[in-house]
Design an enzyme around this catalytic site. Sequence first.
Site, PDB file in Angstrom:
ATOM      1  N   LYS A   1      -1.162   7.589   1.149  1.00 57.19           N
ATOM      2  CA  LYS A   1      -1.592   6.335   1.515  1.00 57.19           C
ATOM      3  C   LYS A   1      -2.955   6.257   2.233  1.00 57.19           C
ATOM      4  O   LYS A   1      -3.049   5.189   2.674  1.00 57.19           O
ATOM      5  CB  LYS A   1      -0.410   5.662   2.260  1.00 57.19           C
ATOM      6  CG  LYS A   1       0.931   5.749   1.667  1.00 57.19           C
ATOM      7  CD  LYS A   1       2.084   5.101   2.438  1.00 57.19           C
ATOM      8  CE  LYS A   1       3.506   5.531   1.740  1.00 57.19           C
ATOM      9  NZ  LYS A   1       4.532   5.182   2.787  1.00 57.19           N
TER      10      LYS A   1
ATOM     11  N   PRO B   1       0.975  -1.408   0.072  1.00 58.56           N
ATOM     12  CA  PRO B   1       0.091  -0.116  -0.042  1.00 58.56           C
ATOM     13  C   PRO B   1       0.786   1.230   0.034  1.00 58.56           C
ATOM     14  O   PRO B   1       0.941   1.956   0.803  1.00 58.56           O
ATOM     15  CB  PRO B   1      -0.937   0.038   1.158  1.00 58.56           C
ATOM     16  CG  PRO B   1      -0.763  -1.440   1.624  1.00 58.56           C
ATOM     17  CD  PRO B   1       0.683  -2.207   1.134  1.00 58.56           C
ATOM     18  N   GLU B   2       1.399   1.532  -1.332  1.00 61.11           N
ATOM     19  CA  GLU B   2       1.825   3.096  -1.257  1.00 61.11           C
ATOM     20  C   GLU B   2       0.609   3.573  -2.403  1.00 61.11           C
ATOM     21  O   GLU B   2      -0.290   3.062  -2.330  1.00 61.11           O
ATOM     22  CB  GLU B   2       3.070   3.029  -1.853  1.00 61.11           C
ATOM     23  CG  GLU B   2       4.210   2.317  -1.094  1.00 61.11           C
ATOM     24  CD  GLU B   2       5.510   2.152  -1.733  1.00 61.11           C
ATOM     25  OE1 GLU B   2       6.122   3.101  -2.421  1.00 61.11           O
ATOM     26  OE2 GLU B   2       6.462   1.164  -1.550  1.00 61.11           O
TER      27      GLU B   2
ATOM     28  N   ARG C   1      15.683   0.906   5.735  1.00 66.16           N
ATOM     29  CA  ARG C   1      14.809   0.076   4.539  1.00 66.16           C
ATOM     30  C   ARG C   1      15.849  -0.321   3.711  1.00 66.16           C
ATOM     31  O   ARG C   1      16.813   0.249   3.024  1.00 66.16           O
ATOM     32  CB  ARG C   1      13.749   0.771   3.993  1.00 66.16           C
ATOM     33  CG  ARG C   1      12.973   1.905   4.914  1.00 66.16           C
ATOM     34  CD  ARG C   1      12.247   0.948   5.952  1.00 66.16           C
ATOM     35  NE  ARG C   1      11.344   0.037   5.329  1.00 66.16           N
ATOM     36  CZ  ARG C   1       9.966   0.223   4.827  1.00 66.16           C
ATOM     37  NH1 ARG C   1       9.531   1.915   5.035  1.00 66.16           N
ATOM     38  NH2 ARG C   1       9.330  -0.447   4.191  1.00 66.16           N
TER      39      ARG C   1
END
Length: 265
Positions: A59, A2-3, A253
């Site tokens: 988002k 979910p971006e 990340r």
Amino acid sequence: MPELPDVETFRRYLDANGLHQTIEEVAVADERVVKRASPAELADYLQGHRLERTYRRGKHLFAALDGEGWLELHFGMTGYLAYYRDPGEAPDYGHVRLAYANGYQLAFVDRRKLGYLAPVRDLAACLAELELGIDALDPELDAAAFRELAKGRRVQVKCWLMDQASIAGIGNVYSDEILFHAGIYPRTPLPDLDWADLDRLHGYMSNVLKTATDSQVQPGAMPGDFLVPLRKVDDAACPRCGTPLAKVKACGRTSQYCPTCQPTP
DNA sequence: ACATTGACCTGAGAGC
DNA sequence: TGCTCTCAGGTCAATG
């Protein structure tokens, strides 16, 4: 998933399926995905009402109720929506289900439960509280506005792209994709980029997000020079130059990049 | 200011 | 097959 492109795809899915029908029942199987209300309060808030239209910022997805108020949907890392009629089609991990008067169900599915639903009485106040920056695909975010947002920031470029308070909607996967097309190393400090770099970055930001949305976030439907389909491929090669893709930590990340197309400064 | 780490959750996939 | 380990597309708080 979910971006921004994923959430935009969910928004269109909800537009096509879940609007204009009376919600007869709300079943909450796990209350941890309900925020700012108890399950009973959420059910009370929705039952007998209809979702009439949607709004997305970054988002975050919002659905307006008939009358007053909104429903907020955030999808965490593993969330999505499923609309179905046959109970046999009910997905696993559908922690909240809206049962419509037409016999269909809308499930909020989230395996890892990092997403949530929440009632929103005042949308403007909610957006302010979330401290969301301008949506990455907002037409007002032109090249000049983009440069303005970058001014004074000393973070690494990838961190900045993912900073939801600056620009809303970009996460780990699409920041990598955008930086790849722009030919910029993810850990480059923002002050090291000149105006031409920022303009190029802005152009690819729009382009990548629109292209991913157009392909409905299906990796197989994306252009051949996209990195997304190569994310989980071992020993993947750059679709442009054939150099083996590399990984580096940026912003905590894992970031995938091409050492040739995105040289370290 | 900025970067990093761990926590929140839980399953998928790799390696033994 | 089954166990253990690591990692995962999002955020938030705490720490250097």
